[in-house]
Write an enzyme that holds these catalytic residues in place. Structure first.
Site, short mmCIF file in Angstrom:
data_model
loop_
_atom_site.label_atom_id
_atom_site.label_comp_id
_atom_site.label_asym_id
_atom_site.label_seq_id
_atom_site.Cartn_x
_atom_site.Cartn_y
_atom_site.Cartn_z
N GLN A 185 0.85 -1.20 0.00
CA GLN A 185 0.00 0.00 0.00
C GLN A 185 0.88 1.24 0.00
O GLN A 185 0.37 2.35 -0.13
CB GLN A 185 -0.88 0.02 1.26
N ASN A 186 2.17 1.05 0.18
CA ASN A 186 3.07 2.19 0.32
C ASN A 186 3.38 2.82 -1.04
O ASN A 186 3.51 2.12 -2.04
CB ASN A 186 4.38 1.76 0.99
N HIS A 246 -1.56 1.35 -4.26
CA HIS A 246 -2.01 2.73 -4.02
C HIS A 246 -1.19 3.76 -4.79
O HIS A 246 -1.21 4.94 -4.45
CB HIS A 246 -1.97 3.06 -2.52
N1 APR Z 1 6.96 -2.37 12.64
C1 APR Z 1 5.76 -2.96 12.41
N2 APR Z 1 4.60 -2.30 12.42
C2 APR Z 1 4.64 -0.98 12.69
C3 APR Z 1 5.85 -0.29 12.94
C4 APR Z 1 7.06 -1.05 12.91
N3 APR Z 1 8.26 -0.50 13.14
N4 APR Z 1 5.56 1.02 13.17
C5 APR Z 1 4.23 1.14 13.07
N5 APR Z 1 3.66 -0.06 12.78
C6 APR Z 1 2.26 -0.37 12.56
C7 APR Z 1 1.29 0.48 13.35
O1 APR Z 1 1.07 -0.11 14.61
C8 APR Z 1 0.05 0.46 12.47
O2 APR Z 1 -0.79 -0.64 12.79
O3 APR Z 1 1.98 -0.11 11.21
C9 APR Z 1 0.62 0.25 11.06
C10 APR Z 1 0.54 1.49 10.19
O4 APR Z 1 -0.81 1.80 9.95
P1 APR Z 1 -1.24 3.06 9.06
O5 APR Z 1 -0.45 4.25 9.50
O6 APR Z 1 -2.72 3.15 9.11
O7 APR Z 1 -0.72 2.70 7.59
P2 APR Z 1 -1.40 1.78 6.49
O8 APR Z 1 -2.12 0.64 7.11
O9 APR Z 1 -0.34 1.48 5.50
O10 APR Z 1 -2.45 2.77 5.84
C11 APR Z 1 -3.22 2.30 4.78
O11 APR Z 1 -4.09 4.50 4.42
O12 APR Z 1 -4.22 6.81 3.93
C12 APR Z 1 -3.77 5.62 3.65
O13 APR Z 1 -3.42 5.21 1.39
C13 APR Z 1 -2.77 5.32 2.62
O14 APR Z 1 -1.79 3.22 2.02
C14 APR Z 1 -2.27 3.99 3.11
C15 APR Z 1 -3.48 3.39 3.78
#
Ligand code: APR
Length: 229
Positions: free
Chosen positions: A88-89, A106
């Protein structure tokens, strides 16, 4: 076990210094997601939206893949069965680590999308609103980012891979954004085992057969070692 599908989210890049969206102190550098990440925002204030992604594109110069990206790249090189890494990154850390069997559902920061003809083209510099498409000439280039309300890329390929998967692994994603958040249940419906590797329990945590909590930079290399045995 033959076929593996991996879903990654912002958490896998956190240890590289890229802020997550929903973690504590989470991203968006003061901006609400809804202010920069929707077609409406782009129409209303293209300068803000373009500048926001310009800054994030430029920030890629200052970060590097971490141990988790490197481990998945190693899995890609050494796993003889099927593999698809769905991220998703919008950063390019998976490919910079060397992963090849991957896709950006994405979109990607280092890509521009023509809103007129749909062409996508590699783009590494700033992208001012009104930039011209080299394909059709329209001054309609925008960041190649899938905004809220838009359909993610390559959904058919992802669903086909999920249908064939023996194992689905979710890494560093909060499970807050669909359709990605639904992949675990889709994989399960097709008979795959499911594993979550995340710092904390995600919203869909209960759906997984197993959850390991911790930093991706530790959990992912350990898991890849196990798989490659
Ligand atoms: N190792 C493992 N997990 C981690 C770490 C780490 N070092 N740091 C943070 N996390 C976890 C957090 O606990 C959280 O559950 O990664 C997750 C990140 O969640 P989000 O910030 O919501 O990111 P993501 O799930 O990729 O978001 C999805 O939302 O707006 C958007 O389009 C954008 O692709 C993105 C989508």
């Amino acid at each position: 076990m033959k076929n593996i599908v991996i879903l990654t989210g912002a958490g896998i890049s956190a240890e590289s210094g890229i802020a997550t969206f929903r973690g504590p102190g989470g991203l968006w550098e003061g901006h609400r997601v809804e202010d920069v990440c929707t077609p409406g925002a782009l129409a209303r204030d293209p300068a803000l939206v373009h500048r926001f992604y310009d800054l994030r594109r430029a920030a890629l110069e200052t970060v590097a893949p971490n141990a988790a990206h490197a481990a998945l790249a190693r899995l890609d090189r050494e796993w003889a069965g099927g593999l698809l890494i769905v991220t998703q990154n919008v950063d390019d850390l998976h490919e910079r680590a060397g992963a090849r069997r991957m896709l950006h559902m994405h979109g990607a920061l280092r890509s521009a999308l023509c809103a007129a003809c749909g062409e996508r083209r590699e783009w590494r510099d700033a992208l001012p609103p009104g930039s011209a498409c080299a394909g059709c000439g329209a001054r309609a280039l925008r960041p190649d980012i899938v905004f809220f309300g838009e359909i993610p890329y390559q959904m058919e390929r992802i669903e086909a891979a999920l249908a064939e998967a023996d194992l689905f692994v979710s890494i560093g994603t909060s499970g807050a954004v669909y359709p990605a958040a639904g992949f675990v249940r889709m994989a399960q419906a097709y008979g795959a085992a499911t594993l979550e590797l995340n710092l904390e329990r995600s919203e869909g945590s209960a759906w997984f057969d197993a959850t390991r909590l911790g930093a991706a930079g530790v959990l992912v290399p350990a898991w890849v070692d196990e798989v490659l045995g």
